[in-house]
Design a protein around this motif. Structure first.
Motif, PDB file in Angstrom:
ATOM      1  N   ILE A   4       0.677  -1.146   0.029  1.00 12.04           N
ATOM      2  CA  ILE A   4      -0.004  -0.045  -0.124  1.00 12.04           C
ATOM      3  C   ILE A   4       0.911   1.330  -0.091  1.00 12.04           C
ATOM      4  O   ILE A   4       0.645   2.258  -0.822  1.00 12.04           O
ATOM      5  CB  ILE A   4      -0.900   0.034   1.172  1.00 12.04           C
ATOM      6  N   LEU A   5       2.082   1.376   0.916  1.00 10.14           N
ATOM      7  CA  LEU A   5       2.728   2.485   0.721  1.00 10.14           C
ATOM      8  C   LEU A   5       3.575   2.523  -0.368  1.00 10.14           C
ATOM      9  O   LEU A   5       3.729   3.646  -1.011  1.00 10.14           O
ATOM     10  CB  LEU A   5       3.825   2.217   1.799  1.00 10.14           C
ATOM     11  N   LEU A   6       3.820   1.526  -1.086  1.00 15.71           N
ATOM     12  CA  LEU A   6       4.607   1.489  -2.351  1.00 15.71           C
ATOM     13  C   LEU A   6       3.589   2.036  -3.410  1.00 15.71           C
ATOM     14  O   LEU A   6       3.897   3.047  -4.393  1.00 15.71           O
ATOM     15  CB  LEU A   6       5.088   0.049  -2.819  1.00 15.71           C
ATOM     16  N   LEU A   7       2.337   1.597  -3.449  1.00 13.66           N
ATOM     17  CA  LEU A   7       1.416   2.226  -4.384  1.00 13.66           C
ATOM     18  C   LEU A   7       1.123   3.631  -4.150  1.00 13.66           C
ATOM     19  O   LEU A   7       1.076   4.318  -5.186  1.00 13.66           O
ATOM     20  CB  LEU A   7       0.158   1.353  -4.338  1.00 13.66           C
ATOM     21  N   ALA A   8       1.137   3.970  -2.949  1.00 14.03           N
ATOM     22  CA  ALA A   8       0.796   5.550  -2.662  1.00 14.03           C
ATOM     23  C   ALA A   8       1.944   6.208  -3.040  1.00 14.03           C
ATOM     24  O   ALA A   8       1.786   7.213  -3.641  1.00 14.03           O
ATOM     25  CB  ALA A   8       0.718   5.527  -1.090  1.00 14.03           C
ATOM     26  N   SER A   9       3.183   5.911  -2.900  1.00 14.11           N
ATOM     27  CA  SER A   9       4.660   6.579  -3.448  1.00 14.11           C
ATOM     28  C   SER A   9       4.515   6.686  -4.785  1.00 14.11           C
ATOM     29  O   SER A   9       4.786   7.752  -5.413  1.00 14.11           O
ATOM     30  CB  SER A   9       5.645   5.711  -2.759  1.00 14.11           C
ATOM     31  N   LEU A  10       4.157   5.742  -5.446  1.00 13.92           N
ATOM     32  CA  LEU A  10       4.184   5.582  -7.030  1.00 13.92           C
ATOM     33  C   LEU A  10       3.057   6.496  -7.628  1.00 13.92           C
ATOM     34  O   LEU A  10       3.238   7.206  -8.488  1.00 13.92           O
ATOM     35  CB  LEU A  10       4.279   4.196  -7.294  1.00 13.92           C
ATOM     36  N   THR A  11       1.948   6.490  -6.994  1.00 13.15           N
ATOM     37  CA  THR A  11       0.737   7.504  -7.673  1.00 13.15           C
ATOM     38  C   THR A  11       1.188   8.854  -7.127  1.00 13.15           C
ATOM     39  O   THR A  11       1.007   9.702  -8.252  1.00 13.15           O
ATOM     40  CB  THR A  11      -0.581   7.181  -6.759  1.00 13.15           C
ATOM     41  N   THR A  12       1.788   9.121  -5.941  1.00 13.66           N
ATOM     42  CA  THR A  12       2.250  10.706  -5.777  1.00 13.66           C
ATOM     43  C   THR A  12       3.276  10.911  -6.871  1.00 13.66           C
ATOM     44  O   THR A  12       3.290  12.277  -7.087  1.00 13.66           O
ATOM     45  CB  THR A  12       2.516  10.743  -4.436  1.00 13.66           C
ATOM     46  N   LEU A  13       4.272  10.199  -6.875  1.00 16.01           N
ATOM     47  CA  LEU A  13       5.279  10.438  -7.890  1.00 16.01           C
ATOM     48  C   LEU A  13       4.656  10.607  -9.374  1.00 16.01           C
ATOM     49  O   LEU A  13       5.112  11.584 -10.121  1.00 16.01           O
ATOM     50  CB  LEU A  13       6.529   9.218  -7.811  1.00 16.01           C
ATOM     51  N   GLY A  14       3.931   9.578  -9.735  1.00 12.85           N
ATOM     52  CA  GLY A  14       3.428   9.608 -11.084  1.00 12.85           C
ATOM     53  C   GLY A  14       2.223  11.240 -11.351  1.00 12.85           C
ATOM     54  O   GLY A  14       2.458  11.897 -12.228  1.00 12.85           O
ATOM     55  N   TYR A  15       1.597  11.563 -10.304  1.00 19.84           N
ATOM     56  CA  TYR A  15       0.929  12.761 -10.267  1.00 19.84           C
ATOM     57  C   TYR A  15       1.862  13.905 -10.393  1.00 19.84           C
ATOM     58  O   TYR A  15       1.574  14.911 -11.109  1.00 19.84           O
ATOM     59  CB  TYR A  15      -0.018  12.834  -9.063  1.00 19.84           C
ATOM     60  N   SER A  16       2.869  13.907  -9.638  1.00 23.58           N
ATOM     61  CA  SER A  16       3.988  15.018  -9.738  1.00 23.58           C
ATOM     62  C   SER A  16       4.428  15.195 -10.856  1.00 23.58           C
ATOM     63  O   SER A  16       4.461  16.291 -11.461  1.00 23.58           O
ATOM     64  CB  SER A  16       4.860  14.953  -8.591  1.00 23.58           C
ATOM     65  N   LEU A  17       4.946  14.050 -11.538  1.00 28.15           N
ATOM     66  CA  LEU A  17       5.560  14.152 -13.116  1.00 28.15           C
ATOM     67  C   LEU A  17       4.411  14.752 -13.945  1.00 28.15           C
ATOM     68  O   LEU A  17       5.001  15.430 -14.935  1.00 28.15           O
ATOM     69  CB  LEU A  17       6.003  12.819 -13.275  1.00 28.15           C
ATOM     70  N   CYS A  18       3.256  14.060 -14.053  1.00 34.23           N
ATOM     71  CA  CYS A  18       2.367  14.921 -14.780  1.00 34.23           C
ATOM     72  C   CYS A  18       2.078  16.033 -14.602  1.00 34.23           C
ATOM     73  O   CYS A  18       1.841  16.929 -15.298  1.00 34.23           O
ATOM     74  CB  CYS A  18       1.071  14.127 -14.813  1.00 34.23           C
TER      75      CYS A  18
END
Length: 79
Positions: A4-18
């Protein structure tokens, strides 16, 4: 739990990059104060030019300011 933490981190990183990609491609956004209307109403009901965007209805996005700041710091550090 770590999944769950990994998924949340990747989602946040993806949103930031977009968001940074949007800011690089389109640095201007609607003014948050007047919502792009170029004016705001005063307490007595009259219209005035928006003080934040100077009546243009657009402002530089926060992410674009961040990109410009990082670029300036990088250039100043490599002189």
């Amino acid at each position: 739990m770590t999944t769950i933490l990994l998924l949340a981190s990747l989602t946040t990183l993806g949103y930031s990059l977009c968001y940074l990609a949007v800011c690089a491609a389109s640095p201007w956004g609607r003014c948050r104060h007047c919502r792009g209307a170029r004016y705001h109403r005063t307490t007595i009901g009259t219209r005035r030019d928006c003080p934040r965007c100077d009546g243009t209805g657009i402002q530089v996005r926060l992410g674009r300011r961040l990109i410009d700041h990082i670029r300036t710091e990088y250039r100043d550090g490599h002189r």
